[in-house]
Motif scaffolding. Structure first.
Motif, short mmCIF file in Angstrom:
data_model
loop_
_atom_site.label_atom_id
_atom_site.label_comp_id
_atom_site.label_asym_id
_atom_site.label_seq_id
_atom_site.Cartn_x
_atom_site.Cartn_y
_atom_site.Cartn_z
N ILE A 213 0.70 -1.43 0.10
CA ILE A 213 -0.17 0.00 0.04
C ILE A 213 0.87 1.33 0.06
N HIS A 214 1.58 1.38 0.99
CA HIS A 214 2.30 2.52 1.29
C HIS A 214 3.80 2.70 0.72
N LYS A 215 4.37 1.67 0.32
CA LYS A 215 5.54 1.65 -0.45
C LYS A 215 5.58 1.77 -1.85
N ASN A 216 4.72 0.63 -2.35
CA ASN A 216 4.72 0.42 -3.70
C ASN A 216 3.46 1.11 -4.21
N GLY A 217 2.66 1.71 -3.64
CA GLY A 217 1.54 2.19 -4.17
C GLY A 217 0.41 1.54 -4.88
N GLN A 218 0.28 0.24 -4.65
CA GLN A 218 -0.68 -0.78 -5.00
C GLN A 218 -2.13 -0.31 -4.55
N ASP A 219 -2.98 -0.47 -5.25
CA ASP A 219 -4.34 -0.29 -4.94
C ASP A 219 -4.92 -1.34 -3.90
N LEU A 220 -5.99 -1.14 -3.34
CA LEU A 220 -5.96 -1.99 -2.04
C LEU A 220 -6.41 -3.54 -2.52
N ASP A 221 -7.01 -3.74 -3.41
CA ASP A 221 -7.43 -5.17 -4.12
C ASP A 221 -6.12 -6.00 -4.24
N LYS A 222 -5.11 -5.27 -4.87
CA LYS A 222 -4.00 -5.87 -5.38
C LYS A 222 -3.05 -6.01 -4.12
N SER A 223 -3.07 -5.23 -2.90
CA SER A 223 -2.51 -5.39 -1.60
C SER A 223 -2.87 -6.59 -1.04
N LEU A 224 -4.17 -6.60 -1.01
CA LEU A 224 -4.88 -7.79 -0.29
C LEU A 224 -4.51 -9.31 -1.04
N ASP A 225 -4.34 -9.02 -2.31
CA ASP A 225 -3.69 -10.18 -3.00
C ASP A 225 -2.34 -10.47 -2.79
N ASP A 226 -1.58 -9.50 -2.69
CA ASP A 226 -0.24 -9.80 -2.15
C ASP A 226 -0.23 -10.33 -0.89
N TYR A 227 -1.08 -9.89 -0.02
CA TYR A 227 -0.96 -10.22 1.37
C TYR A 227 -1.41 -11.91 1.53
N GLU A 228 -2.42 -12.23 0.69
CA GLU A 228 -2.89 -13.67 0.61
C GLU A 228 -1.52 -14.54 0.19
N ARG A 229 -1.09 -14.12 -0.96
CA ARG A 229 0.11 -14.77 -1.27
C ARG A 229 1.25 -15.08 -0.27
N ALA A 230 1.50 -13.75 0.28
CA ALA A 230 2.36 -13.91 1.30
C ALA A 230 1.99 -14.81 2.59
N LEU A 231 0.68 -14.74 2.81
CA LEU A 231 0.16 -15.77 3.77
C LEU A 231 0.30 -17.20 3.71
N LYS A 232 0.19 -17.55 2.12
CA LYS A 232 0.42 -19.07 2.03
C LYS A 232 1.82 -19.31 2.00
N GLN A 233 2.67 -18.31 1.62
CA GLN A 233 4.04 -18.90 1.59
C GLN A 233 4.69 -18.85 2.92
N LYS A 234 4.07 -18.11 3.95
CA LYS A 234 4.69 -18.35 5.16
C LYS A 234 4.17 -19.48 6.16
N LYS A 235 2.89 -19.86 5.49
CA LYS A 235 2.28 -21.17 6.40
C LYS A 235 3.22 -22.40 6.14
#
Length: 235
Positions: A213-235
């Motif tokens: 959101i704050h560093k890369n300037g992605q929109d909210l939906d794209k940022s949430l997608d990034d979060y979900e991908r990171a969440l799957k990778q960390k599990k």
């Protein structure tokens, strides 16, 4: 007793109560106070907030600020709605102008998860609906009911405890809903955003969301997608 008669009786019983009239006046003043400064800022051409452009609401407001006379038009509409609310004879007109504006702000606040108006905007929408109900005698003709004859009720100075309980319950319900509706909020800055990561299921994934959101300037939906991908990778 049909629905129209019940609504009519409830409406005039409420209007006969002195404390309800006080509350209605307070509601009008509070709504007007919410739009006057916001509209004035737009009329003089200043940016509404100092949110940075990467923040979802900040990105929207920056684009809105560059729409020229449309931005100014919104400001005049807000000030006009507020002024009409201050005049007893034009309260209904002011409310009908106020409601679509604040409903749009409310929808926007939920769409971008903006904490600045996530609580106040829905409460202001409810306040507008309350004012329309208070002036039911002026708008009842648009409903497909048979209009019963007007009966002036006796004045009532009893304190409306049940109504007060409903107001408090509504405030608490809206407050609880907006504070528990989303797992992640973009917040106003990256530092503020990352303060919620300590309570997150996987803090690293939460920080990916904040950076997106704050560093890369992605929109909210794209940022949430990034979060979900990171969440799957960390599990």
């Amino acid at each position: 007793m049909n629905l129209a008669v019940k609504l009519e009786a409830l409406h005039y019983r409420a209007r006969a109560n002195r404390w309800m009239r006080y509350f209605t006046t307070f509601t009008r003043l509070a709504l007007a106070a919410g739009f006057l400064p916001a509209g004035y800022v737009k009329i003089i051409g200043e940016r509404f907030t100092d949110l940075h452009n990467n923040q979802p609401m900040g990105h929207y407001l920056e684009a809105l600020h560059h729409t020229g006379y449309y931005y100014t038009f919104i400001g005049y509409a807000q000030v006009l709605a507020a002024m009409l609310l201050l005049i007893p004879r034009t309260v209904v007109l002011g409310t009908l102008l106020y409601l679509p504006i604040i409903l749009n702000i409310c929808t926007l606040s939920f769409a971008v998860r903006f904490e600045g108006s996530l609580l106040t905007a829905p409460l202001m929408v409810i306040a507008c609906v309350y004012l329309l109900c208070w002036h039911y005698e002026r708008i009842k003709y648009i409903f497909p009911f048979n209009n019963p004859p007007f009966i002036q009720p006796a004045q009532n100075n009893r304190f409306p405890k049940l109504f007060l309980a409903v107001v408090i319950a509504t405030f608490l319900a809206v407050g609880f809903t907006v504070t528990h509706l989303y797992k992640l909020m973009p917040r106003n800055t990256q530092v503020d955003c990352e303060t919620q990561c300590d309570d997150s299921e996987i803090p690293e994934a939460c920080k990916v969301f904040c950076e997106s959101i704050h560093k890369n300037g992605q929109d909210l939906d794209k940022s949430l997608d990034d979060y979900e991908r990171a969440l799957k990778q960390k599990k």
